[in-house]
Design a protein around this motif. Structure first.
Motif, PDB file in Angstrom:
ATOM      1  N   TYR A  25      -8.103  -0.076  27.952  1.00  0.00           N
ATOM      2  CA  TYR A  25      -9.058   0.488  28.909  1.00  0.00           C
ATOM      3  C   TYR A  25      -8.331   0.949  30.169  1.00  0.00           C
ATOM      4  N   ASN A  26      -7.461   0.103  30.689  1.00  0.00           N
ATOM      5  CA  ASN A  26      -6.731   0.458  31.911  1.00  0.00           C
ATOM      6  C   ASN A  26      -5.800   1.647  31.688  1.00  0.00           C
ATOM      7  N   ILE A  27      -5.174   1.694  30.519  1.00  0.00           N
ATOM      8  CA  ILE A  27      -4.260   2.799  30.201  1.00  0.00           C
ATOM      9  C   ILE A  27      -5.037   4.114  30.131  1.00  0.00           C
ATOM     10  N   LEU A  28      -6.184   4.099  29.432  1.00  0.00           N
ATOM     11  CA  LEU A  28      -6.990   5.316  29.308  1.00  0.00           C
ATOM     12  C   LEU A  28      -7.538   5.752  30.663  1.00  0.00           C
ATOM     13  N   LYS A  29      -7.967   4.795  31.464  1.00  0.00           N
ATOM     14  CA  LYS A  29      -8.459   5.110  32.806  1.00  0.00           C
ATOM     15  C   LYS A  29      -7.353   5.747  33.634  1.00  0.00           C
ATOM     16  N   MET A  30      -6.155   5.183  33.544  1.00  0.00           N
ATOM     17  CA  MET A  30      -5.014   5.728  34.284  1.00  0.00           C
ATOM     18  C   MET A  30      -4.719   7.162  33.847  1.00  0.00           C
ATOM     19  N   GLN A  31      -4.710   7.393  32.537  1.00  0.00           N
ATOM     20  CA  GLN A  31      -4.414   8.732  32.015  1.00  0.00           C
ATOM     21  C   GLN A  31      -5.445   9.757  32.471  1.00  0.00           C
ATOM     22  N   ARG A  32      -6.705   9.362  32.461  1.00  0.00           N
ATOM     23  CA  ARG A  32      -7.767  10.287  32.840  1.00  0.00           C
ATOM     24  C   ARG A  32      -7.773  10.564  34.340  1.00  0.00           C
ATOM     25  N   LEU A  33      -7.452   9.546  35.127  1.00  0.00           N
ATOM     26  CA  LEU A  33      -7.324   9.766  36.566  1.00  0.00           C
ATOM     27  C   LEU A  33      -6.120  10.659  36.867  1.00  0.00           C
TER      28      LEU A  33
ATOM     29  N   GLN B   3      -4.941  13.017  34.993  1.00  0.00           N
ATOM     30  CA  GLN B   3      -5.324  14.393  34.699  1.00  0.00           C
ATOM     31  C   GLN B   3      -6.260  14.960  35.766  1.00  0.00           C
ATOM     32  N   ASN B   4      -7.187  14.137  36.258  1.00  0.00           N
ATOM     33  CA  ASN B   4      -8.123  14.598  37.273  1.00  0.00           C
ATOM     34  C   ASN B   4      -7.422  14.965  38.580  1.00  0.00           C
ATOM     35  N   TYR B   5      -6.355  14.221  38.904  1.00  0.00           N
ATOM     36  CA  TYR B   5      -5.680  14.438  40.178  1.00  0.00           C
ATOM     37  C   TYR B   5      -4.357  15.193  40.031  1.00  0.00           C
ATOM     38  N   ALA B   6      -4.086  15.687  38.838  1.00  0.00           N
ATOM     39  CA  ALA B   6      -2.856  16.447  38.613  1.00  0.00           C
ATOM     40  C   ALA B   6      -2.869  17.709  39.474  1.00  0.00           C
TER      41      ALA B   6
ATOM     42  N   LEU C 224     -17.307  16.306  13.237  1.00  0.00           N
ATOM     43  CA  LEU C 224     -17.941  15.132  12.636  1.00  0.00           C
ATOM     44  C   LEU C 224     -17.124  13.878  12.882  1.00  0.00           C
ATOM     45  N   PHE C 225     -15.916  14.051  13.393  1.00  0.00           N
ATOM     46  CA  PHE C 225     -15.007  12.919  13.593  1.00  0.00           C
ATOM     47  C   PHE C 225     -14.683  12.792  15.079  1.00  0.00           C
ATOM     48  N   PRO C 226     -14.845  11.591  15.639  1.00  0.00           N
ATOM     49  CA  PRO C 226     -14.567  11.417  17.076  1.00  0.00           C
ATOM     50  C   PRO C 226     -13.091  11.680  17.377  1.00  0.00           C
ATOM     51  N   GLU C 227     -12.857  12.311  18.497  1.00  0.00           N
ATOM     52  CA  GLU C 227     -11.491  12.579  18.929  1.00  0.00           C
ATOM     53  C   GLU C 227     -11.317  12.119  20.363  1.00  0.00           C
ATOM     54  N   ARG C 228     -10.161  11.541  20.638  1.00  0.00           N
ATOM     55  CA  ARG C 228      -9.899  11.101  22.000  1.00  0.00           C
ATOM     56  C   ARG C 228      -9.814  12.322  22.901  1.00  0.00           C
ATOM     57  N   THR C 229     -10.553  12.283  23.998  1.00  0.00           N
ATOM     58  CA  THR C 229     -10.605  13.443  24.881  1.00  0.00           C
ATOM     59  C   THR C 229     -10.498  13.001  26.328  1.00  0.00           C
ATOM     60  N   ALA C 230      -9.924  13.849  27.141  1.00  0.00           N
ATOM     61  CA  ALA C 230      -9.841  13.599  28.579  1.00  0.00           C
ATOM     62  C   ALA C 230      -9.911  14.939  29.302  1.00  0.00           C
ATOM     63  N   ALA C 231     -10.854  15.755  28.883  1.00  0.00           N
ATOM     64  CA  ALA C 231     -10.926  17.111  29.409  1.00  0.00           C
ATOM     65  C   ALA C 231     -11.406  17.145  30.853  1.00  0.00           C
ATOM     66  N   GLY C 232     -12.359  16.269  31.182  1.00  0.00           N
ATOM     67  CA  GLY C 232     -12.923  16.325  32.511  1.00  0.00           C
ATOM     68  C   GLY C 232     -13.693  17.626  32.718  1.00  0.00           C
ATOM     69  N   CYS C 233     -14.003  17.942  33.967  1.00  0.00           N
ATOM     70  CA  CYS C 233     -14.690  19.189  34.291  1.00  0.00           C
ATOM     71  C   CYS C 233     -14.377  19.549  35.733  1.00  0.00           C
ATOM     72  N   THR C 234     -14.921  20.662  36.195  1.00  0.00           N
ATOM     73  CA  THR C 234     -14.662  21.105  37.559  1.00  0.00           C
ATOM     74  C   THR C 234     -15.029  20.021  38.563  1.00  0.00           C
TER      75      THR C 234
END
Length: 463
Positions: free
Chosen positions: A102-110, A112-115, A341-351
């Motif tokens: 959970y912490n790793i995924l949160k870190m990765q998504r943050l 990307q958001n702040y890149a 039909l198959f879940p995929e790990r995503t971290a796209a975010g949005c504007t």
């Protein structure tokens, strides 16, 4: 004193040993899901690793069930291969491994958001539109196109950012109503020397051979055009301001685009709600049959689920349950996958969630969501002003409404394969009691969707 120190050392050593033992203890992952398919036997899926497998027989399934019930006390010495399979697939994890993930995924998504390497500008070059769509969420479709002076300010704004990449979405209103300003601003933006790409979101009514001939130079990699079902339904929902029909004109213009030298991809979006859901397959078949050699390569069809809070027929809108039901129904009835039909790990975010992403209005006003164009209270700043930004509104969207800090999301089985849904809806949920649905469409339909995915993969292997 010396004796006390020795005891303290022993206590620390014992505590460290106990902690290490606990960390190495195996448990069944909260992201693991075992279920029985009537057609395919026992299937095992993990949302964290995306591992997916079919168990060989009932005996293996019984063993896995026992492991899932009490992995900590299960003796794996007699089934080493099962242990290795479950361990490598992430079904068996160490005691803290799920929380660590959970912490790793949160870190990765943050991250990307702040890149800061990419800036995204969605440019509403005009709020004016030649259509009168029944479900349009834009509150103001009036006004003149962006002036050349304001376009200069937009280019200067983009140039001040350190990002080495710039992605522009040409948007409106209808951007082709102000195509001359698109050309003007594009020239300014490409002159910044950044790695540049673009997308065009258009209703398709104003496409011409001349416009098609300029899309490659504009570095438009994707063109999105909307059709809302069959001809009758589309014309009732997406007519011109004067009521004139648009369906056949768009199809003719699509032919012009497909015959042109344009090298990008064309996405046909079908706005789907409970009133026209059965017509998605009609559009899919029409486009597939019209361009059989290029479908899936240059052109494709996908559903866009209509949403909105102020529409008089609120029951027509889709939530995650409806989306899952729709995708499942189309896949079962027609063997067509409108979405994965198959879940995929995503971290796209949005504007809304990305630091260097903005929606630019024709008067240089800035927003953090496409839905906000034309709403004065949603303006966060201006391209020509250094100060006076509404940082509280920006922070609310990026942090205050973030699913990354939701305890419910943290504990959710779908967290690794969910990007938080519509972040604007989450932000709105902070201010009223509507509790807009933001969950993945896999929630409530996981087993059925995985079963279909499994069967499709089996067919592919045999063919």
């Amino acid at each position: 004193m010396p004796s006390g120190k020795r005891n303290s050392t022993k206590d620390c050593s014992a505590a460290a040993s106990l902690k290490k033992k606990e960390e190495n203890r195996m448990k069944w992952s909260r992201y693991a899901h075992l279920f029985h398919s009537k057609r395919n036997g026992w299937l095992l899926y993990n949302s964290a690793s995306n591992a997916f497998m079919q168990l060989e027989d009932e005996e293996t399934a019984e063993l896995v069930q026992k492991i899932a019930e009490d992995a900590e006390h299960f003796d794996f010495s007699s089934v080493p291969q099962i242990y290795l399979t479950l361990r490598s697939g992430g079904f068996l994890v160490k005691d803290t491994q799920d929380d660590d993930l959970y912490n790793i995924l949160k870190m990765q998504r943050l991250y990307q958001n702040y890149a800061t390497d990419t800036m995204i500008l969605t440019v509403a070059i005009t709020r004016a539109c030649n259509f009168n769509c029944s479900y349009c969420y834009e509150h103001s479709r009036s006004g003149v196109p962006m002036t050349e002076e304001m376009a200069d300010q937009v280019a200067a704004f983009a140039g001040k950012h350190k990002a080495s990449k710039l992605h522009v979405v040409w948007y409106g209103g209808e951007p082709l109503l102000a195509f001359d300003r698109v050309l003007y601003l594009d020239k300014k933006l490409q002159a910044l020397g950044k790695e540049y790409s673009a997308m065009l979101v258009t209703n398709g009514y104003l496409i011409t051979e001349e416009i098609c001939g300029k899309l490659n130079d504009l570095k438009v990699g994707t063109v999105q055009i909307t059709l809302d079902g069959n001809e009758k339904t589309h014309n009732s929902r997406r007519a011109l301001l004067n009521g004139k029909e648009t369906f056949q004109v768009i199809l003719n213009n699509l032919d012009i685009l497909m015959r042109s030298e344009y090298k990008g991809i064309i996405h046909i979006r079908v706005n789907v709600d409970t009133r026209n859901e059965d017509e998605f397959i009609e559009v899919y078949r029409m486009i597939h049959d019209k361009y059989p050699d290029e479908y899936g390569k240059r052109i494709s069809v996908y559903p866009g689920f209509v949403k909105g809070d102020d529409h008089p027929d609120i029951s027509c809108f889709y939530d995650s349950e409806d989306k899952g039901r729709f995708i499942l129904s189309v896949a079962e009835k027609y063997d067509v996958n409108p979405m994965s039909l198959f879940p995929e790990r995503t971290a796209a975010g949005c504007t809304l969630t990305k630091k260097d992403a903005y929606v630019v209005g024709p008067e240089g006003e800035l927003y953090k969501c496409w839905d906000d164009v034309g709403i004065p209270e949603s303006v966060i700043g201006y391209v020509y002003k250094r100060g006076g930004w509404n940082t509280a509104l920006i922070a609310e969207g990026m942090v205050g409404a973030s699913y990354l800090d939701s305890q419910e999301c943290r504990e959710c089985f779908y967290f690794p394969v969910c990007d938080g849904g519509c972040h604007r809806a989450r932000q709105k949920n902070l201010h009223d009691d509507c509790n807009r649905d933001c969950c993945s469409y896999f929630k409530g339909h996981l087993e059925d969707l995985l079963e279909l995915h499994f069967e499709q993969k089996q067919k592919q292997r045999k063919s």
